[in-house]
Structures are given as structure tokens and as C-alpha cells.
Design an enzyme around this catalytic site. Sequence first.
Site, mmCIF file in Angstrom:
data_model
loop_
_atom_site.group_PDB
_atom_site.id
_atom_site.type_symbol
_atom_site.label_atom_id
_atom_site.label_comp_id
_atom_site.label_asym_id
_atom_site.label_seq_id
_atom_site.Cartn_x
_atom_site.Cartn_y
_atom_site.Cartn_z
ATOM 1 C CB CYS A 2 0.116 -5.884 -7.418
ATOM 2 S SG CYS A 2 -1.359 -4.882 -7.482
ATOM 3 N NE ARG A 27 5.014 -7.090 -4.279
ATOM 4 C CZ ARG A 27 6.028 -6.253 -4.160
ATOM 5 N NH1 ARG A 27 6.972 -6.485 -3.294
ATOM 6 N NH2 ARG A 27 6.117 -5.190 -4.909
ATOM 7 C CD1 TRP A 74 -3.265 -3.669 -1.008
ATOM 8 C CD2 TRP A 74 -3.151 -1.879 -2.330
ATOM 9 N NE1 TRP A 74 -3.504 -2.554 -0.232
ATOM 10 C CE2 TRP A 74 -3.441 -1.453 -1.019
ATOM 11 C CE3 TRP A 74 -3.032 -0.906 -3.334
ATOM 12 C CZ2 TRP A 74 -3.620 -0.102 -0.680
ATOM 13 C CZ3 TRP A 74 -3.212 0.424 -2.999
ATOM 14 C CH2 TRP A 74 -3.501 0.812 -1.687
ATOM 15 C CG ASN A 100 3.487 -4.152 -8.640
ATOM 16 O OD1 ASN A 100 2.694 -3.366 -8.127
ATOM 17 N ND2 ASN A 100 4.684 -4.383 -8.151
ATOM 18 N N GLY A 101 1.637 -1.809 -10.435
ATOM 19 C CA GLY A 101 1.932 -0.390 -10.640
ATOM 20 C C GLY A 101 0.664 0.341 -11.035
ATOM 21 C CD GLU A 490 6.916 1.168 14.359
ATOM 22 O OE1 GLU A 490 6.584 2.115 13.636
ATOM 23 O OE2 GLU A 490 6.863 -0.018 13.988
ATOM 24 C CE LYS A 494 4.137 -2.117 13.389
ATOM 25 N NZ LYS A 494 5.139 -1.641 12.590
ATOM 26 C CD GLU A 497 1.434 -1.084 10.424
ATOM 27 O OE1 GLU A 497 1.912 -0.837 9.324
ATOM 28 O OE2 GLU A 497 2.130 -1.519 11.365
ATOM 29 C CG HIS A 513 -1.482 21.902 24.613
ATOM 30 N ND1 HIS A 513 -1.705 23.163 25.107
ATOM 31 C CD2 HIS A 513 -0.302 21.506 25.144
ATOM 32 C CE1 HIS A 513 -0.690 23.520 25.882
ATOM 33 N NE2 HIS A 513 0.164 22.516 25.935
ATOM 34 C CE LYS A 612 7.395 -6.131 5.168
ATOM 35 N NZ LYS A 612 7.253 -5.604 6.525
HETATM 36 C C1 G6P Z 1 4.104 -0.034 4.167
HETATM 37 C C2 G6P Z 1 4.360 -1.156 5.146
HETATM 38 C C3 G6P Z 1 5.071 -0.614 6.382
HETATM 39 C C4 G6P Z 1 6.351 0.092 5.980
HETATM 40 C C5 G6P Z 1 6.101 1.168 4.923
HETATM 41 C C6 G6P Z 1 7.406 1.657 4.314
HETATM 42 O O1 G6P Z 1 3.203 0.858 4.700
HETATM 43 O O2 G6P Z 1 3.142 -1.765 5.516
HETATM 44 O O3 G6P Z 1 5.378 -1.691 7.242
HETATM 45 O O4 G6P Z 1 6.921 0.689 7.097
HETATM 46 O O5 G6P Z 1 5.334 0.633 3.846
HETATM 47 O O6 G6P Z 1 8.013 0.581 3.656
HETATM 48 P P1 G6P Z 1 9.548 0.502 3.313
HETATM 49 O O7 G6P Z 1 9.716 -0.790 2.597
HETATM 50 O O8 G6P Z 1 9.835 1.696 2.441
HETATM 51 O O9 G6P Z 1 10.302 0.566 4.587
#
Ligand code: G6P
Length: 617
Positions: A2, A27, A74, A100-101, A490, A494, A497, A513, A612
Amino acid sequence: MCGIVGYVGEKKATPILINGLLRLEYRGYDSAGIAVLEKDHIDVRKDIGRVKNLQENNHVEELSGTTGIAHTRWATHGKPSKENSHPHLDNSKNFAVVHNGIIENYSELREFLTKQGYTFYSQTDTEVIPNLIHYYYHKNGDTSLVNGFLRAVTDTCKVLKGSYAIEVLNKDFPNTVIVVRKDSPLVIAKGDKENYIASDIPAILSYSKDFYLLEDNEFAIITTDEIHFYDADLHEHEKHVKSIEWDASASEKDGYEDYMLKEIFEQPKAIRETIGTRFQDYICRFEELPFTKEYLQSLTQIYIVACGTAMHAGLVAKNMIEKLCHIPVTVDIASEFRYRNPLITSHTLCIYISQSGETADTIAALKLAKAQGAKTLAISNVIGSSITREADYSIYTHAGPEIAVASTKAYTAQVTLLSLLGIYFAQLLETSTKEDLSVLQNAILALPNQIAEVLKEENLHILQNIAKKIYQEKDMFFLGRGVDYCVALEGSLKLKEISYIHSEAYAAGELKHGPIALIESGVTVISILTDKALTPKTVSNIQEVITRGAKTVVITNDEENIDMNHYDFVVTIPKTSSYVSPILSVIPMQLLSYYIAKEKGLDVDKPRNLAKSVTVE
Ligand code: G6P
């Protein structure tokens, strides 16, 4: 999660609010809404989906008020719908709130308010807030700004459990917004006869560079000309303004089609700026850290704690710190760490990585270790973010604002900074030779130019071409050994996501395995080979999937030791130290995910269901 924006000034609030929401959309984008103080009422407009829907379908341009609050959601409590969208009004329509929260005790508060005769129109946890404010405002019977309006907000916060950043409008107080935060971010930008509020700095950076970063349980009354700060008992205090150095254009797309692509291309700069002037005469300096040889020698354990991509950066660092410094390192997912009773003593150092510095689980995991006597070190990209204010010590990546939900430049900057930290520790501890450390230093210094090489046109064509061939697939696998396994995780994240293709990363040796049962004709397997010592082993594992019909993509800097014609696609990257090879090998995977998502016509910057900054548990 949010995003919230606010404006108090002399200009029309709506365009400023909408502009801020568009910048904060990363957000959350389930719905958006604004509340503007018009002459005799609070006018609320909301819509589901993107901010664009709110902007285009709700005649928001009719609103002429110069004070307003706004929200992009969100969804947590209640599905994305108009009635669950913020702002929420109290029953009398005197108060409007964005939040937000999460209010954890909202059911109990809702029951209490229902007994007092209040009605609820949404399924949200937030709707209790404006009604509680209304309840306390009338209960206290004072209609002045501080002892009436502010007191109603502080009284409300005293009964709320959970996390919140809140903005409140009161119909009776034109040109006034009250804000408060607890475990959710909120910043105030000071202008000339106008003030701005937002969940993060980039959203309002184009208006001012002077910011107040609100603390937990700190309240502010914001009017056109003034900002006053209070604690929960209405005691006023002074607060220092912080000047932000970020360039406003850093949060623009700058001609790129998407923020993600722009941020991928910003990596040479992000790494260069993160290295900064830390190397001087072959010594890596962290003057802001007070660590001594004795303290580091006393450590029995380092925990690296983070979420998502930041946690993957931690995995790369574990390999390096253990080898260079001979201290055991455990990497933990923050949401697990905080509930698993980790063994923490004064001989434990806990390192927390968070791009935003606002991730709820990471902050909670930090508070836990601090309470148990460990020293805590935060690594963040945002100066003054919550995590850096909680930690004993903080160091920063200098990647500039990262807007795309999928993290790219923050990851490579985090791995860079952690490598510098590893060198710094090893120097103090004298656990690695000067020669080994200077080889690593040279490798790090070469990275910005090497990243630029990976980003050259020719590679982009190769990756675009691969994307065209595989974008319709349902499942993919990423394989690697050692540090290549860390970066495979990673790469796989990606892809999931932003392309919504199911993918898994496996330590190459673990394939047989179980997961090899899923390999059949047409499944794509992406392998990373950057560690000469492990190349023959991984090559054998790739052979096993080729035998079962898999399509193979190989990302390597070890061309001499593989048969380049044996694989469907090969992407080569420059040679570097295996400690930092993920900084180069991740880039083709970032680009591949990007091009696949583009082929599928997806919104790469705002993938579905993601946000994010995850400020709720
Ligand atoms: C969310 C974002 C990711 C990020 C993660 C941790 O899932 O979409 O891109 O890696 O949060 O966020 P931070 O701000 O703590 O690195």
C-alpha cells in the site's frame, strides 16, 4: 505494501495526489482512492485496479480542494473492491483515513464500535480507524486542533494493535492533515507554503529535497505553513529536517520502456557508487563501523537475515565470508528467523539486508536479535529507513531508487557491499592473505565495466532470441553448484516474479534426488557455470537433462572447459573472481526474464499480486 500520499498547500491537491500515487503504485495496485477537503465536505473518489482507472473514470479533475490524502492498495483484509478501497470515512463523514499496515485487533474493535452504534461498510481492518477517531473526538468533547483532533488520533492509536502509517482528514480543519506511523513507513517533505506526505521519498522527491522521516509512534500535524511533531501524550518536540541527495530524475523512466530495464542498465553505476571510495591504498575502509579484531575474533556465528532477493544476496555473502574470515555464517529467511528461536548470544553478529529498509519481517527479526544481546548491522539502500534506525550500525548500497517490483540493481549492489564487508572483516582478522584480498579487490573494481560488457547489444539480441523461443513454456529449471547455485535461486525468482512461469532452482548435484523426474522433452534448463573447479560436475548434470530431452541454456565464463556446441544456447560473461561472479551471471537471467515477460505482454514493473515493499507479515 500500500502506498499513501498527502498534500496540504495552496495548489489543487488532486493532480499532486494522483502523481504521487502513480509513483507509489509499485507498492500495491488492487485499487486506488483519494479524499479531498472541499468547501463543506470531504469528497472521496475510488476505483478498483490501477491508479489510471481512478484518474480516468471518476471525474477527479472536478475536485478543487487544496488538502487531500490518497492511497493505492495491496489487499490484505477484504477483496479488491470499491467498498474496500481507501480512503475510509467514519459514519458521520467527518473524518477520512488512509492506512498502510494491518490492524491485528480490528475484529474486537469492530465489535466494540458496533455496540456503540457504528455501522461498517467494508471488510477492511482500516474502517475501524476513522470510526474510533470519531468516537474519541466526541467522547473527549474538545474541538480544538491539539486537544481535540490530535487527541482523538492518539487515543485511537493507543487501542490499535498492529502496524500502521495513517493520514487523517477532518472536515472541521481545512488545510490540515494529521499523520502517524508505527512499523510502516511515512515521510513528510517540506515545501514553501505547502507540505507533502508519502510512503517513500521518491514519490515526492520532485517537489522538495527536505524531508522529515517520521519515527514510530510519532504524530505530526501538517498545515500549509507548518509541521508540528508530538508524542502519544501530546508533548510537542522539535525535529531535524534531512536533506536528500537523490536526484529527482533518478525516479523517472528516462526513456526506457520500463523501470526494470532502466534499473538493469543502471547496474554499472550502482556498483561503482556502492564501491565509492572504500578502497584506499589497498585497504577496504568502513569508517562508520566500530568493529575491532578482538570483537570479530569473539564471534561464534554470523546470521544474515533478509527476504526475497536480499536473502539471495546473503547466500552469496555466506560463501565469501566463511572462506575469507573463517566465521560460520547462517543465512535465514526473516519470517523464519523471527519464530525459530535462533541461538543468539553476545558472540553473534546479525546482518540484515533490505533494499527498502521497511520489510516487516526483517525489522522484526532485527528487533529480536537486538533484544537478545547480539550486535545488529543493517544494509539498506534507503538512508534513514526503519531498519537503519533500529540497527546498531548501518551501511548503505548506493543503487539509487529502485522502482520496479522485481529487484535487480539492489541485488548486485548488495552483493558488492557484502563483498567489501567480507574483505574488511578478513583484513581485521588477518584470515586471508593480502595477495588474495587484492586479487578480489581488483575483481570488484573491474565489475562496472564488465557489467557494461554483459549489457552490450550483441548479448541483448542473443537473450531476446532465447526469450522468443521459450516464452510459452510452463516450467523451467535453474541449476548451479556453489555460488552458481546461489545465483540460480535469484534467476529463478526473477523468472517467476515477472513472467509467471513456474521455475525452480536446484543445486545441480541434487537434481537426481527428485526433480529429474520432471525433466522431459522441451523443458528448459538454465545452468550457470562460473567456477572452474565445479564445471565438470555441473556439465555431467546438464548431460543428464539433455539425455531426457531438455532444452539447455548455459551462462558461463568458463568457455575453455565446455563444449559450446553441445547446448541449445550459450551466453558468455566476462571472467571474474568466483566470490563475485553472481554480479555478472545474474544479469543475463534478469534480462531473459525481462524479455520473456515482454514477449508475453506482461507488465514487468508491476507483476500481479506482488508489492515492492512488504510492510506486513
Ligand atoms: C519484496 C520485493 C522483492 C524484495 C523483497 C525484500 O518481495 O518484491 O523484490 O527482494 O520484498 O525487500 P527488501 O526491501 O527488504 O529488500
